[in-house]
Enzyme design. Structure first.
Site, short mmCIF file in Angstrom:
data_model
loop_
_atom_site.label_atom_id
_atom_site.label_comp_id
_atom_site.label_asym_id
_atom_site.label_seq_id
_atom_site.Cartn_x
_atom_site.Cartn_y
_atom_site.Cartn_z
CB CYS A 1 1.36 66.36 15.58
SG CYS A 1 0.00 65.29 15.15
NE ARG B 1 6.04 67.19 19.12
CZ ARG B 1 5.91 67.53 20.39
NH1 ARG B 1 6.96 67.56 21.16
NH2 ARG B 1 4.74 67.85 20.90
CD1 TRP C 1 1.86 58.72 16.84
CD2 TRP C 1 -0.10 59.44 17.62
NE1 TRP C 1 1.36 57.75 17.66
CE2 TRP C 1 0.15 58.15 18.16
CE3 TRP C 1 -1.28 60.07 17.98
CZ2 TRP C 1 -0.71 57.50 19.02
CZ3 TRP C 1 -2.16 59.43 18.83
CH2 TRP C 1 -1.86 58.15 19.35
CG ASN D 1 0.60 68.64 18.49
OD1 ASN D 1 -0.03 67.60 18.62
ND2 ASN D 1 1.60 68.96 19.29
N GLY D 2 -2.86 68.42 18.20
CA GLY D 2 -3.88 68.43 19.24
C GLY D 2 -5.18 67.87 18.71
CD GLU E 1 10.99 51.30 31.48
OE1 GLU E 1 9.76 51.39 31.61
OE2 GLU E 1 11.62 51.89 30.59
CE LYS F 1 11.47 51.24 27.26
NZ LYS F 1 11.20 52.45 27.87
CD GLU G 1 7.95 51.76 25.14
OE1 GLU G 1 7.36 52.82 25.30
OE2 GLU G 1 9.09 51.57 25.61
CG HIS H 1 -1.43 34.16 42.53
ND1 HIS H 1 -2.06 33.25 43.34
CD2 HIS H 1 -0.43 34.70 43.29
CE1 HIS H 1 -1.49 33.25 44.54
NE2 HIS H 1 -0.50 34.12 44.53
CE LYS I 1 11.63 60.63 24.12
NZ LYS I 1 11.47 59.36 24.82
C1 G6P Z 1 4.76 57.87 25.65
C2 G6P Z 1 6.20 57.51 25.40
C3 G6P Z 1 6.77 56.78 26.60
C4 G6P Z 1 6.59 57.61 27.86
C5 G6P Z 1 5.14 58.02 28.07
C6 G6P Z 1 5.00 59.06 29.16
O1 G6P Z 1 3.99 56.71 25.70
O2 G6P Z 1 6.32 56.73 24.23
O3 G6P Z 1 8.14 56.54 26.40
O4 G6P Z 1 7.04 56.90 28.96
O5 G6P Z 1 4.61 58.59 26.87
O6 G6P Z 1 5.64 60.23 28.71
P1 G6P Z 1 6.26 61.34 29.61
O7 G6P Z 1 6.87 62.32 28.64
O8 G6P Z 1 5.12 61.95 30.40
O9 G6P Z 1 7.27 60.73 30.50
#
Ligand code: G6P
Length: 612
Positions: free
Chosen positions: A2, A27, A73, A99-100, A485, A489, A492, A508, A607
């Site tokens: 948000c 956000r 969000w 927000n929250g 990672e 990616k 996501e 396994h 994010k």
């Molecule tokens: C969300 C974002 C990710 C990020 C994660 C942790 O899921 O979409 O890209 O890695 O949060 O966020 P931070 O800001 O704590 O690194």
């Protein structure tokens, strides 16, 4: 999670608010809304992105010099027009953006229903504004007091801005757990979830602390008090964000721009900290707590998402170089499992946004047990940066693409510096080896630059695999987190199911999935367990899997086995993640673009995750 933006001053509010919403859209982007006061309190909101709100506003009179706006969000209630913010109070005299999460919204709502209130939305936010108005009317108190009383009854997290139809000269703002920044201009104020919508108007900002309420009045000074009614003097800070960092600067997406920024962002993470010529690594932000790190019997790394993957690389680095045992924990698991934490433990909290609720809670838990907390954050002034005892900013610059890229490599850079610093001070590394690694680290930005040249080749590979339904990513040692990672990616942003696995663990379980339709991305650079990875590639080949291998320049062995190869420059084994991650970021990016996905704002993600 948000985005909030608000304005009061001499200018028209709506262009500032809408531009601010675009800046904050990373956000949350399932619905958006705006309320403007100009004798009438007008409120418009719509499901979907900010551009859909802009469509709705076409031809409407939204003039006015005070207003609030929100991009959402969803937490309570599906994303639709009704659940979108702002929300009116029962009388429609007040409007709120939030927000929250108000955790005890249900009993509060039941109580209000008993008293005759009805609700339009399913949100916790509407409960809060009804409660505030109820207090205002029943206890006959001015709005700031009503807000204060209400917030004392609330359990949960909030960043809120309230506008009152009968008071066109005041905004009431408060925060707990969710971030909020007030920008102070010349006779005007800006409020936002982070500084990005503010920076083009003013660089003077005040970050609100938890449980603080700001009363923002036109032509007056900013007043802050706590919900316990203690007056606070605003602490004004000067922002250092460069406006160009918030623009795409000719790139099609922020994510691509941020991938391409990595030679610079890695260099910035090392700036003033690594002096390769003199062989000095110094981390100013943690100097007071450096000895704690050096003496630590154990280091616990807490993080979420991509930052957790950086933590895994950190584990390998610190254990290899500094010989201190490291545990890497998902913050969400750590905080709820009654972990054993000693006073001489050092906890490293890694977070791009510095706002992730679980990471913040993990820090508070470790702090309450007496551990020392070191932060690695990107966003200056963020909640996590302020909650830690000491820390180092990654200085990667604002990361707008929701999928993290440059923040990851900056976090890994910082962890490398930390591991080297501890190892040198502890004497767990020889001087010659220390200098060797430092020199190589200094050369990494140039090698990242070179790695980016593989982009055209990756476009071709992406074209071949864009319609895959699944993918497996394998790596060992330092390349295991890289594989994780890479897989994260891909899922996501392209919504292709992908798994990152230690290459040896494949047999396994995941090996059962391999057939001619399964692309297997193997990070097979030439150091460490290279020979073992070659054997794992053979195992995949034997099951007719298609291999895309990330190899070191000049590699011949894997080249003979793999279907597609992507070369990265030669480097130290422990620095490979800084190079091998780059082609995986590009691969996901191009596949997602070819699949028509919204790369910068992938579905369902946000994010900054300020809810647990
Ligand atoms: C969300 C974002 C990710 C990020 C994660 C942790 O899921 O979409 O890209 O890695 O949060 O966020 P931070 O800001 O704590 O690194």
């Amino acid at each position: 999670m948000c985005g909030i933006v608000a304005y009061i001053g001499p200018r028209q509010a709506s262009p500032i608010l809408l531009k601010g919403l675009h800046r904050l859209e990373y956000r949350g982007y399932d619905s958006a809304g705006i309320a403007i006061l100009n004798s009438e309190l007008k409120l418009y909101k719509s499901k979907g992105k900010v551009s859909e709100l802009e469509e709705l506003l076409k031809g409407k009179d939204i003039s006015g010099t005070i207003g609030i706006a929100h991009t959402r969000w969803a937490t309570h209630g599906e994303p639709n027009d009704v659940n979108a913010h702002p929300h009116f109070s029962y009388s429609k005299n007040l409007a709120i953006i939030h927000n929250g999460i108000i955790e005890n919204y249900s009993p509060l709502k039941s109580e209000l229903i008993k008293r005759g209130y009805t609700f339009e939305s399913e949100t916790d936010t509407e409960v809060l504004i009804h409660l505030i108005e109820d207090i205002q009317l029943n206890e006959q108190v001015p709005l700031p007091e009503a807000v204060q009383i209400a917030l004392n009854q609330v359990v949960g997290a909030y960043a809120i801005v309230i506008i009152d139809k009968h008071d066109p000269d005041t905004l009431i703002v408060a925060r707990k757990g969710s971030p909020l920044v007030v920008g102070i201009g010349d006779g005007e104020f800006f409020v936002a979830s982070d500084a990005t919508p503010i920076v083009e108007y003013t660089r003077e900002v005040v970050y609100l602390n938890d449980e603080e309420i700001a009363i923002i009045s036109r032509n007056d000074e900013l007043k802050i008090k706590t919900i316990a009614n203690i007056e606070k003097t605003p602490y004004v800070q000067t922002l250092e964000i460069n406006l160009s960092a918030l623009e795409k600067e000719g790139f099609e997406h922020f994510m691509l721009k941020e991938i391409y920024e990595q030679p610079r962002s890695i260099r910035d993470s090392m700036r003033g900290r690594l002096n390769a010529q003199s062989g000095i690594v110094s981390l100013g932000g943690i100097i007071e707590y450096q000895q704690k790190l050096i003496n630590a019997k154990r280091i616990i790394i807490v993080a979420c998402g991509t930052s957790w993957h950086a933590g895994l690389v950190g584990e390998y680095l610190i254990e290899e170089l500094a010989r201190i045992p490291v545990e890497v924990e998902y913050a969400s698991e750590f905080r709820y499992r009654n972990p054993v934490i000693y006073e001489d433990d050092v906890v490293i909290a890694i977070s791009q946004s510095g706002e992730t609720a679980d990471t913040l809670a993990a820090i508070e838990l470790a702090k309450s047990k007496g551990a020392t907390i070191i932060g690695i954050c990107n966003v200056v002034g963020s909640s996590i940066a302020r909650a830690t005892h000491a820390g180092s900013y990654t200085h990667a610059g604002p990361e707008i693409g929701v999928a993290s890229t440059k923040a990851f490599t900056a976090q890994v850079t910082l962890l490398t510096l930390m591991a080297l610093m501890i190892a040198d001070r502890k004497g767990t590394i020889s001087k010659s080896r220390y200098h060797q690694i430092i020199n190589e680290l200094d050369a990494i930005p140039a090698k990242v630059e070179k790695t980016l040249l593989v982009d055209d080749k990756i476009v071709e590979i992406a074209r071949i695999f864009k319609d895959s339904r699944n993918a497996l990513y394998l790596g060992r040692g330092y390349n295991f987190p890289v594989a994780m990672e890479g897989a994260l990616k891909l899922k996501e942003i392209s919504y292709i199911h992908a798994e990152g696995y230690p290459a040896a663990e494949m047999k396994h379980g995941p090996i059962a999935l391999i057939d001619a339709d399964m692309p297997v991305v193997v990070v097979a650079t030439n150091k460490g367990t290279y020979d073992k990875v070659v054997s794992n590639i053979q195992e995949v080949k034997a099951r007719k899997g298609t291999i895309i291998a990330i190899v070191t320049e000049g590699d011949e062995t894997v080249k003979a086995l793999a279907d597609y190869i992507i070369e990265v420059p030669e480097t130290e084994e422990m620095l490979v993640p800084l190079l091998a991650t780059i082609p995986l970021q590009l691969l996901s990016y191009h596949i997602a673009v070819m699949r028509g996905c919204n790369v910068d704002q992938p579905r369902n993600l946000a994010k900054s995750v300020t809810v647990e």
